[in-house]
Design an enzyme around this catalytic site. Sequence first.
Site, PDB file in Angstrom:
ATOM      1  N   ASP A  45       0.784  -1.284   0.049  1.00  0.00           N
ATOM      2  CA  ASP A  45      -0.021   0.046  -0.172  1.00  0.00           C
ATOM      3  C   ASP A  45       0.906   1.256   0.004  1.00  0.00           C
ATOM      4  O   ASP A  45       0.285   2.413  -0.197  1.00  0.00           O
ATOM      5  CB  ASP A  45      -1.218   0.041   1.086  1.00  0.00           C
ATOM      6  CG  ASP A  45      -0.544  -0.118   2.625  1.00  0.00           C
ATOM      7  OD1 ASP A  45       0.886  -0.190   2.532  1.00  0.00           O
ATOM      8  OD2 ASP A  45      -0.912   0.128   3.627  1.00  0.00           O
ATOM      9  N   SER A  46       2.268   0.982   0.045  1.00  0.00           N
ATOM     10  CA  SER A  46       3.173   2.161  -0.157  1.00  0.00           C
ATOM     11  C   SER A  46       3.021   2.687  -1.548  1.00  0.00           C
ATOM     12  O   SER A  46       3.348   3.838  -1.704  1.00  0.00           O
ATOM     13  CB  SER A  46       4.628   1.667  -0.020  1.00  0.00           C
ATOM     14  OG  SER A  46       4.886   0.394  -0.840  1.00  0.00           O
ATOM     15  N   ASP A  84      -1.067  -6.143  -0.182  1.00  0.00           N
ATOM     16  CA  ASP A  84      -1.513  -5.515   1.001  1.00  0.00           C
ATOM     17  C   ASP A  84      -3.015  -5.217   1.222  1.00  0.00           C
ATOM     18  O   ASP A  84      -3.606  -4.769   0.109  1.00  0.00           O
ATOM     19  CB  ASP A  84      -0.678  -4.137   1.293  1.00  0.00           C
ATOM     20  CG  ASP A  84       0.430  -4.160   2.014  1.00  0.00           C
ATOM     21  OD1 ASP A  84       0.883  -5.209   2.708  1.00  0.00           O
ATOM     22  OD2 ASP A  84       1.123  -3.099   2.021  1.00  0.00           O
ATOM     23  N   LYS A 114      -1.288  -9.275   3.136  1.00  0.00           N
ATOM     24  CA  LYS A 114      -0.550  -8.841   4.304  1.00  0.00           C
ATOM     25  C   LYS A 114      -1.510  -7.839   4.920  1.00  0.00           C
ATOM     26  O   LYS A 114      -2.209  -6.914   4.236  1.00  0.00           O
ATOM     27  CB  LYS A 114       0.784  -8.088   3.871  1.00  0.00           C
ATOM     28  CG  LYS A 114       1.440  -7.291   4.763  1.00  0.00           C
ATOM     29  CD  LYS A 114       2.956  -7.231   4.713  1.00  0.00           C
ATOM     30  CE  LYS A 114       3.188  -5.900   3.889  1.00  0.00           C
ATOM     31  NZ  LYS A 114       2.864  -5.041   4.559  1.00  0.00           N
ATOM     32  N   GLU A 183       9.164  -4.293  10.359  1.00  0.00           N
ATOM     33  CA  GLU A 183       9.775  -3.184   9.975  1.00  0.00           C
ATOM     34  C   GLU A 183      10.259  -2.053  10.942  1.00  0.00           C
ATOM     35  O   GLU A 183       9.717  -2.020  12.060  1.00  0.00           O
ATOM     36  CB  GLU A 183       8.675  -2.152   9.107  1.00  0.00           C
ATOM     37  CG  GLU A 183       9.081  -1.092   8.503  1.00  0.00           C
ATOM     38  CD  GLU A 183       8.153  -0.395   7.587  1.00  0.00           C
ATOM     39  OE1 GLU A 183       6.934  -1.112   7.231  1.00  0.00           O
ATOM     40  OE2 GLU A 183       8.473   0.836   6.898  1.00  0.00           O
TER      41      GLU A 183
END
Length: 266
Positions: A45-46, A84, A114, A183
């Site tokens: 989703d970045s 995502d 994810k 992360e």
Amino acid sequence: MSRIRIDHLAKRGGEASPLVALTAYDYTFARLAERAGVDILLVGDSLAQVVQGEDTTLPVTLEQMIYHARCVNRARERALLVVDLPFRAYKASPAQAFDSAARLMAEGGAEMVKLEGGGPMVETVAFLQERGIPVMGHLGLTPQAIHQLGGYRLQGRDPEAAEALLSDARALEQAGARALVLEAVPAALARRVSEALSIPVIGIGAGPDCDGQVLVLHDALGLGEEEIPRFAKSFMSGAESITGALAEFCGEVRAGTFPGADHRFD
Ligand code: KIV
């Protein structure tokens, strides 16, 4: 060339080299990443930030994730496709998460979804797993919680936070998560989590002692206007082509030279 399936996502160590994951958002770059030999293509989703120019990952919609997953899926030859779940499409309830995840699989081609967070997400992971949807967890710096975290910063620094993260990781595994992204956490904590779990832990800014590494494509190629995060590395310098740079990324992860001392938090 045999396709990577979910049961290839085993713990690493011994003969098995670390898993290499890279984000992808479109057909062309997904093809280049495939040629370079990545194991996992993550439609992150970045994309809200690196493709759409948004400040956070929050605005991206399920429809947009499906659209980009379809583009990436068309390029797929060997890599596992992970997509995502976007913020607004799963946090409300396990049933909402199921509907969204099912669409990412049926319409987007996702083989695994994810989702971010521990706590209430544990029930959601179990709900999806029991209904045939493989889940990758995501702990540490979880960008969908940016307003709660107060910034993109290192997580799990104090002993209490580290224990909470470890306990969330165990709970996600227990609920049936098949892999975990970790992360922006200290390398020593990532190592503890990795050792405690029997599912593969894929690090980003989490030091070298994980079962795999993931980078955002735009960071790996140094494409942003701003400086890339300290834990990332642009593989373009010295490379003759984009495929060459991505192959270098794969090679360094598999050789254990990335992340190096400059790309970890202690
Ligand atoms: O959305 C994304 O790109 C991700 C990676 C940072 C792992 O979740």
